[in-house]
Design an enzyme around this catalytic site. Structure first.
Site, PDB file in Angstrom:
ATOM      1  N   PHE A   8       0.819  -1.206   0.000  1.00 17.78           N
ATOM      2  CA  PHE A   8       0.000   0.000   0.000  1.00 17.78           C
ATOM      3  C   PHE A   8       0.853   1.257   0.000  1.00 17.78           C
ATOM      4  O   PHE A   8       1.727   1.418   0.852  1.00 17.78           O
ATOM      5  CB  PHE A   8      -0.905   0.045   1.239  1.00 17.78           C
ATOM      6  CG  PHE A   8      -2.133  -0.817   1.152  1.00 17.78           C
ATOM      7  CD1 PHE A   8      -3.255  -0.379   0.463  1.00 17.78           C
ATOM      8  CD2 PHE A   8      -2.171  -2.050   1.774  1.00 17.78           C
ATOM      9  CE1 PHE A   8      -4.398  -1.166   0.382  1.00 17.78           C
ATOM     10  CE2 PHE A   8      -3.304  -2.849   1.716  1.00 17.78           C
ATOM     11  CZ  PHE A   8      -4.426  -2.403   1.022  1.00 17.78           C
ATOM     12  N   ASP A   9       0.575   2.136  -0.953  1.00 21.20           N
ATOM     13  CA  ASP A   9       1.071   3.501  -0.863  1.00 21.20           C
ATOM     14  C   ASP A   9       0.381   4.138   0.338  1.00 21.20           C
ATOM     15  O   ASP A   9      -0.664   3.654   0.796  1.00 21.20           O
ATOM     16  CB  ASP A   9       0.724   4.236  -2.161  1.00 21.20           C
ATOM     17  CG  ASP A   9       1.053   5.703  -2.107  1.00 21.20           C
ATOM     18  OD1 ASP A   9       2.191   6.037  -1.740  1.00 21.20           O
ATOM     19  OD2 ASP A   9       0.160   6.511  -2.418  1.00 21.20           O
TER      20      ASP A   9
END
Length: 217
Positions: A8-9
């Protein structure tokens, strides 16, 4: 289960960090006599490595851009880091994915030390197996380098088991550089044109779409 690892960014994907980031950039630019009152004009700094953005958008040279990042951090570590909020239903998504057995890892261009503080502050730390960002000295700053570090650290040979979730072209390009799929989210800071042009595997409009694409439900 198609995927085992979900990367996940952070900014624009899990949290709405516009206020803190743009105010930190505003503070930095003011040190050079550059006054930007409209924070919307600084939204383009969200996502890419900061040094690159100072060079690209304000024509700073290498040394000046490094110093600009230091000024940015002066404000960010005191105030900007928590001028931030988690998007609605993010914790629900993380809890469901964790319960389903996925390995969740933060993959951000933000320095790891700041990413850890943010995740802990918002009580999301327990959902993640690892939090990987850039180094404070400016190394490992691109998304491709961050992803490669994760793949190497966990000795992931089958890249089909990994998916990147992010909101900017840098997430998509970084994923492609490492031969993994990318789910681009359209609710973040990248325009739909930017996302489509960059060619992700999927584009999700919301977190429910993200869940379905990850789990194939």
């Amino acid at each position: 289960m198609k995927y085992k690892y979900v990367l996940f960014d952070l900014d624009g994907t899990l949290t709405d960090s516009k206020e803190g980031i743009t105010k930190s950039v505003q503070y930095s630019l003011k040190k050079y006599g550059i006054i930007v009152n409209d924070l919307d004009l600084l939204e383009k700094f969200i996502g890419p490595p900061l040094k690159e953005s100072f060079i690209k958008y304000y024509k700073f040279d290498e040394l000046k851009s490094v110093q600009a990042v230091e000024y940015y951090r002066e404000y960010f570590k005191k105030y900007g880091i928590f001028e931030n909020k988690v998007y609605e239903n993010v914790e629900v998504l993380l809890a469901k994915l964790k319960k389903s057995g996925f390995n969740l890892i933060i993959a951000t261009s933000k320095p790891t030390v700041f990413a850890r503080r943010i995740i802990k502050h918002f009580n999301l730390y327990a959902y993640f197996d690892d939090i990987v960002g850039s180094n404070m000295d400016g190394t490992r700053s691109t998304k491709g380098e961050v992803i490669k570090y994760i793949l190497d650290k966990y000795n992931i040979v089958n890249h089909g088991e990994v998916v990147m979730v992010g909101d900017r072209k840098h997430d998509i390009v970084g994923a492609r550089e490492n031969n993994i799929n990318c789910i681009a989210v359209s609710y973040g800071y990248g325009s739909i044109e930017e996302l489509r042009t960059s060619g992700p595997k999927y584009i999700a409009e919301n977190l429910l779409d993200v869940f379905k694409l990850i789990t194939n439900e």
